[in-house]
Design a protein around this motif. Structure first.
Motif, PDB file in Angstrom:
ATOM      1  N   LEU A   1      -0.545   5.916  -4.183  1.00  0.00           N
ATOM      2  CA  LEU A   1      -0.139   5.145  -3.185  1.00  0.00           C
ATOM      3  C   LEU A   1       1.409   4.686  -3.414  1.00  0.00           C
ATOM      4  N   PRO A   2       2.104   4.702  -2.133  1.00  0.00           N
ATOM      5  CA  PRO A   2       3.349   4.479  -2.183  1.00  0.00           C
ATOM      6  C   PRO A   2       3.828   2.821  -2.920  1.00  0.00           C
ATOM      7  N   ARG A   3       4.813   2.738  -3.039  1.00  0.00           N
ATOM      8  CA  ARG A   3       5.121   1.365  -3.835  1.00  0.00           C
ATOM      9  C   ARG A   3       4.637   0.016  -3.089  1.00  0.00           C
ATOM     10  N   LEU A   4       4.771  -0.061  -1.758  1.00  0.00           N
ATOM     11  CA  LEU A   4       4.466  -1.231  -0.912  1.00  0.00           C
ATOM     12  C   LEU A   4       2.879  -1.418  -0.937  1.00  0.00           C
ATOM     13  N   PRO A   5       2.051  -0.334  -0.477  1.00  0.00           N
ATOM     14  CA  PRO A   5       0.731  -0.331  -0.663  1.00  0.00           C
ATOM     15  C   PRO A   5       0.136  -0.747  -2.255  1.00  0.00           C
ATOM     16  N   ALA A   6       0.747   0.066  -3.035  1.00  0.00           N
ATOM     17  CA  ALA A   6       0.431  -0.109  -4.570  1.00  0.00           C
ATOM     18  C   ALA A   6       0.910  -1.625  -4.941  1.00  0.00           C
ATOM     19  N   SER A   7       1.833  -2.113  -4.470  1.00  0.00           N
ATOM     20  CA  SER A   7       2.035  -3.747  -4.944  1.00  0.00           C
ATOM     21  C   SER A   7       0.916  -4.434  -4.312  1.00  0.00           C
ATOM     22  N   ILE A   8       0.629  -4.403  -3.082  1.00  0.00           N
ATOM     23  CA  ILE A   8      -0.427  -5.139  -2.575  1.00  0.00           C
ATOM     24  C   ILE A   8      -1.641  -4.757  -3.300  1.00  0.00           C
ATOM     25  N   ALA A   9      -2.134  -3.657  -3.314  1.00  0.00           N
ATOM     26  CA  ALA A   9      -3.429  -3.589  -3.935  1.00  0.00           C
ATOM     27  C   ALA A   9      -3.489  -3.985  -5.254  1.00  0.00           C
ATOM     28  N   ALA A  10      -2.514  -3.866  -6.241  1.00  0.00           N
ATOM     29  CA  ALA A  10      -2.374  -4.192  -7.503  1.00  0.00           C
ATOM     30  C   ALA A  10      -2.334  -5.847  -7.484  1.00  0.00           C
ATOM     31  N   GLN A  11      -1.892  -6.439  -6.534  1.00  0.00           N
ATOM     32  CA  GLN A  11      -2.094  -7.939  -6.767  1.00  0.00           C
ATOM     33  C   GLN A  11      -3.507  -8.662  -6.225  1.00  0.00           C
ATOM     34  N   CYS A  12      -3.882  -7.846  -5.372  1.00  0.00           N
ATOM     35  CA  CYS A  12      -5.119  -8.207  -4.809  1.00  0.00           C
ATOM     36  C   CYS A  12      -6.280  -7.841  -5.833  1.00  0.00           C
ATOM     37  N   VAL A  13      -6.101  -6.800  -6.203  1.00  0.00           N
ATOM     38  CA  VAL A  13      -7.242  -6.502  -7.351  1.00  0.00           C
ATOM     39  C   VAL A  13      -7.325  -7.275  -8.515  1.00  0.00           C
ATOM     40  N   ALA A  14      -5.847  -7.662  -8.908  1.00  0.00           N
ATOM     41  CA  ALA A  14      -5.791  -8.498 -10.283  1.00  0.00           C
ATOM     42  C   ALA A  14      -6.398  -9.968  -9.795  1.00  0.00           C
TER      43      ALA A  14
ATOM     44  N   ARG B   1      -2.385   6.256   7.334  1.00  0.00           N
ATOM     45  CA  ARG B   1      -1.172   6.766   7.636  1.00  0.00           C
ATOM     46  C   ARG B   1      -0.880   8.013   8.518  1.00  0.00           C
ATOM     47  N   ASP B   2      -1.961   8.878   8.367  1.00  0.00           N
ATOM     48  CA  ASP B   2      -1.984  10.176   9.210  1.00  0.00           C
ATOM     49  C   ASP B   2      -2.113   9.751  10.460  1.00  0.00           C
ATOM     50  N   TYR B   3      -3.107   8.657  10.861  1.00  0.00           N
ATOM     51  CA  TYR B   3      -3.318   8.344  12.302  1.00  0.00           C
ATOM     52  C   TYR B   3      -1.968   7.842  12.775  1.00  0.00           C
TER      53      TYR B   3
ATOM     54  N   GLU C   1       6.077   7.813  13.860  1.00  0.00           N
ATOM     55  CA  GLU C   1       6.762   7.269  12.781  1.00  0.00           C
ATOM     56  C   GLU C   1       6.172   6.943  11.467  1.00  0.00           C
ATOM     57  N   GLY C   2       6.658   6.310  10.708  1.00  0.00           N
ATOM     58  CA  GLY C   2       6.006   6.011   9.368  1.00  0.00           C
ATOM     59  C   GLY C   2       4.995   5.049   9.724  1.00  0.00           C
ATOM     60  N   ILE C   3       4.155   4.674   8.628  1.00  0.00           N
ATOM     61  CA  ILE C   3       2.951   3.589   9.094  1.00  0.00           C
ATOM     62  C   ILE C   3       3.529   2.255   9.259  1.00  0.00           C
ATOM     63  N   LEU C   4       4.490   1.885   8.970  1.00  0.00           N
ATOM     64  CA  LEU C   4       5.319   0.521   9.621  1.00  0.00           C
ATOM     65  C   LEU C   4       6.704   0.814   9.653  1.00  0.00           C
ATOM     66  N   PRO C   5       7.379  -0.154  10.729  1.00  0.00           N
ATOM     67  CA  PRO C   5       8.854   0.131  10.875  1.00  0.00           C
ATOM     68  C   PRO C   5       9.496  -0.362   9.635  1.00  0.00           C
ATOM     69  N   ALA C   6      10.461   0.009   9.602  1.00  0.00           N
ATOM     70  CA  ALA C   6      11.340  -0.576   8.388  1.00  0.00           C
ATOM     71  C   ALA C   6      11.454  -1.923   8.253  1.00  0.00           C
ATOM     72  N   PRO C   7      11.888  -2.623   9.381  1.00  0.00           N
ATOM     73  CA  PRO C   7      12.215  -4.093   9.010  1.00  0.00           C
ATOM     74  C   PRO C   7      10.690  -4.844   8.646  1.00  0.00           C
ATOM     75  N   VAL C   8       9.727  -4.550   9.311  1.00  0.00           N
ATOM     76  CA  VAL C   8       8.326  -4.927   8.879  1.00  0.00           C
ATOM     77  C   VAL C   8       8.206  -4.803   7.289  1.00  0.00           C
ATOM     78  N   SER C   9       8.271  -3.438   6.975  1.00  0.00           N
ATOM     79  CA  SER C   9       8.044  -3.096   5.569  1.00  0.00           C
ATOM     80  C   SER C   9       8.905  -3.839   4.829  1.00  0.00           C
ATOM     81  N   LYS C  10      10.163  -4.214   4.796  1.00  0.00           N
ATOM     82  CA  LYS C  10      10.942  -4.932   3.854  1.00  0.00           C
ATOM     83  C   LYS C  10      10.470  -6.398   3.897  1.00  0.00           C
ATOM     84  N   MET C  11       9.767  -7.066   5.143  1.00  0.00           N
ATOM     85  CA  MET C  11       9.354  -8.299   5.111  1.00  0.00           C
ATOM     86  C   MET C  11       8.208  -8.375   4.273  1.00  0.00           C
ATOM     87  N   ILE C  12       7.415  -7.524   4.370  1.00  0.00           N
ATOM     88  CA  ILE C  12       6.118  -7.518   3.381  1.00  0.00           C
ATOM     89  C   ILE C  12       6.422  -7.277   1.919  1.00  0.00           C
TER      90      ILE C  12
END
Length: 705
Positions: A116-129, A360-362, A369-380
């Protein structure tokens, strides 16, 4: 520039989990809930007084004639170090926050390693924790309260998650890098053993299905040279504590007498969320589907994770079904909910990787583009703790105690009467107590109401510094279990695997084991009554004192040699056995030289779990001290010999006047002595007692014969 950006993204993750950890702590969930919580707090505080960083599994003067502490090493585990500096609600806040923070870190690195990239990894880690470490897990149907009860459980399990992350990371590295990673894994495993050896074993068993499936997949898929190197190097290092772990488990009662142990409760209590909760079933199914997607669409490295995650879910589901449908005694194996608590995170994270790859592939195919635009990614990135806060919204109260007839609290006046027994470092031993409250009740010792009430009573006594004959430890020794289960309890009083509860009064034996005062809710015919109290519920409490108890001064002159544990138990169970003048010894252990009574003897307990013994004799004498014997006990005096007395106590054979110190040398660097204890049990043929009870078959409920 690239390094700066990477550090920046990791820093945002750290800030977000610190924020979430503070929220978790401030919610005051009481990571220690119900009866186990107060017990852990008391034992952790005692551990800082009576143990050291290396000698964490030493003689515990508070229970079971020197039974070991709970297996946690408070000195090296960051979850517990706060107890040395904080108290009250501050401790609860700090332990909550540190446990959650550590689990997030471990899960984050696991997510990164799995792909997982950092953003999804961060969300997954905190939700599972959140599922793992807070009551939100209970709301979703998961058994997360087990981690909530035992922060060392969570930390030790997190260490193994981190180890798995490193192992997978090494799969595509060079041979040199794989060897270095193997060294790191070995060192981390040793640290985990030092933190908590017993829970380390339990957690290792629960993640074993994942690792086995991963290894099989790696062999089939190929390209496993680096994995073999990493595993080989780490296992060669792990051989260092292997003897230590074997010694711990091999000498324990659960290793030999697990078929006699149990816990009377609804088996649905141990069933995982897949079978008991709609939300839990959805998470399991989505995780399994994510693993399937990873197997079908992933690369060679990802497919190993997919197969391992799917195998882990299948194993947890199967073993829980087997548990629920059978009457098998699971005293030796981890219960199904431990597999969920400790290992389901692996499958959830693996499933997240599979779903992320598909999304991501879809997105890439449809938008370019990437799975999320850069501004949205930074907000998350700036608010990755939001999912955790949402899940934490439901309020949680500590689990209510299981109702029962026995009281869970003791009157203050009663505790004041027991004050002469209070032990402090550097003070002589002045006797222990035995809480016989409910000894003649109809409730079984393994019933949840009875055991919960007993744990609450014992915690109150230990918190006041009052030693007890009862013992609560996952490593209850075989000799201690035999003495209690065969003499101080009946065949119908099956014990929990970590709680020894006397149910029959044997004054001669109990006095020999150091019992001076007995608490009961009914009058007794033995002893001097010194107190009668009534609590707000109208419950009566009586205290009786036995003046001629053993405070280290019993000096028998008649040696009774035995060849087996069965013979020893038979002699000890005799009603006219006089422990002041007779001692039961394994045949050949000591010479039957003419003995004289010791003129004086006294033992003093020290802060580092060492025992000072002062004794005198006009010739050759024996003194019996109410401390469990072990071949790991070492005495620093000349012409002083320690031996096993009365199956479980420590005997000292000496001449003239002595002033010696007795030390328990058992630790991760000196495990061989415990192997000699195991050898003693084999020579005494303790398994014959188990076979004898098995041959008699189940006893009628409540039978005490």
């Amino acid at each position: 520039m690239m390094l700066s950006r990477s550090v920046h993204k990791h820093a945002i993750f750290i800030i977000s989990i610190i924020t979430t950890s503070i929220v978790v702590g401030s919610k005051n969930f009481s990571i220690f809930q119900s009866d186990d919580g107060a017990l852990y707090i008391t034992l952790v505080k005692q551990s800082f007084i009576w143990t050291t960083a290396i000698k964490s599994l030493t003689t515990n003067f508070f229970q079971g004639d020197g039974g070991v502490f709970l297996t946690m090493n408070v000195w090296v585990n960051p979850v517990f170090i706060v107890y040395k500096f904080l108290s009250g609600n501050d401790v609860v806040f700090a332990v909550n926050a540190i446990t959650f923070f550590a689990m997030c870190i471990f899960l984050y690195f696991l997510s990164l390693s799995f792909g997982l990239p950092r953003l999804p990894a961060s969300i997954a880690a905190q939700c599972v924790a959140v599922i793992a470490c807070t009551p939100a897990g209970n709301i979703l149907g998961f058994a997360s309260r087990v981690i909530s009860l035992n922060s060392n459980f969570a930390f030790t399990g997190g260490i193994l998650l981190f180890v798995i992350a490193i192992i997978h990371y090494s799969s595509n590295k060079s041979k040199t890098t794989a060897a270095l990673l193997g060294l790191a894994v070995g060192a981390i495993l040793i640290y985990g053993v030092i933190c908590d050896p017993l829970w380390f074993i339990v957690m290792a068993v629960t993640v074993a299905p994942f690792l086995i499936c991963y290894a099989i997949a790696a062999i089939i898929i190929g390209n496993c040279t680096s994995l073999i190197i990493t595993a080989s190097v780490s296992l060669s290092i792990f051989a260092i504590p292997a003897t230590y772990l074997y010694g711990l488990i091999g000498y324990s009662a659960r290793n030999v007498f697990s078929s006699e142990m149990g816990f009377e409760e609804d088996r649905s209590f141990q069933v995982i969320a897949l079978y008991t909760s709609t939300y839990g079933a959805i998470i399991y199914i989505l995780s399994a589907l994510g693993c399937c997607l990873l197997i079908y669409f992933g690369g060679r490295s990802s497919r190993k994770i997919g197969w391992a995650g799917l195998g882990q879910i299948s194993f947890i589901a199967a073993i829980t079904a087997l548990y629920g449908l059978s009457n098998t005694n699971w005293a030796l194996l981890p219960l199904p909910l431990y597999f969920e608590v400790a290992a389901v995170h692996l499958s959830i994270i693996a499933g997240c990787v599979g779903w992320y790859r598909i999304i991501r592939d879809y997105a890439a195919r449809t938008s370019g583009e990437g799975i999320l635009p850069a501004p949205v990614s930074k907000m998350i990135w700036a608010a990755t703790f939001v999912p955790a806060l949402v899940m934490l919204k439901p309020s949680s109260q500590p689990m209510p105690p299981v109702p029962g007839a026995l009281p869970t609290t003791l009157p203050g006046e009663l505790l004041s009467t027991l004050d002469p027994l209070r032990i402090q470092p550097g003070q002589p031993f002045r006797g222990a107590t035995a809480s016989m409250i409910g000894f003649n009740s109809g409730e079984l010792a393994v019933s949840r109401p009875f055991s919960n009430a007993k744990i609450a009573q014992l915690e109150t006594l230990w918190r006041q510094g009052i030693p007890t004959l009862e013992e609560y430890s996952q490593l209850v020794t075989s000799p201690s279990y035999l003495v209690v289960s065969r003499i101080l309890a009946g065949r119908g009083d099956n014990h929990m695997r970590n709680l020894l509860i006397p149910r029959r009064i044997n004054p001669a034996l109990m006095k020999a084991l150091g019992v001076r005062m007995v608490i009961s809710n009914t009058p007794l015919s033995e002893g001097v009554p010194i107190g009668h109290f009534t609590d707000e519920r109208g419950q009566d409490f009586y205290i009786f004192e036995w003046p001629d108890y053993n405070y280290g001064n019993y000096s028998p002159t008649n040696i009774i040699p035995v060849n087996s544990a069965s013979e020893a138990i038979s002699r000890m169970a005799e009603g006219d056995m006089d422990y002041r003048n007779n001692v039961i010894v394994q045949n050949g252990d000591i010479d039957a030289t003419p003995l004289t009574k010791a003129t004086f003897s006294e033992i003093v307990f020290n802060a580092d779990s060492k025992i000072d013994l002062a004794a005198g004799s006009t010739g050759t004498s024996i003194v019996i001290i109410p401390i469990q014997f072990s071949r790991c006990l070492y005495v620093d005096g000349d012409d002083v010999y320690l031996f096993r007395a009365n199956l479980m106590e420590t005997g000292i054979l000496f001449k003239g006047k002595i002033q010696v110190r007795i030390t328990n040398r058992f630790d991760i660097f000196h495990p061989a002595c415990r192997l000699r204890d195991i050898s003693d049990m084999k020579r005494l043929d303790i398994t014959a007692l188990r076979r004898e009870r098995e041959a008699k078959g189940p006893s009628p409920t409540g039978e005490r014969k």
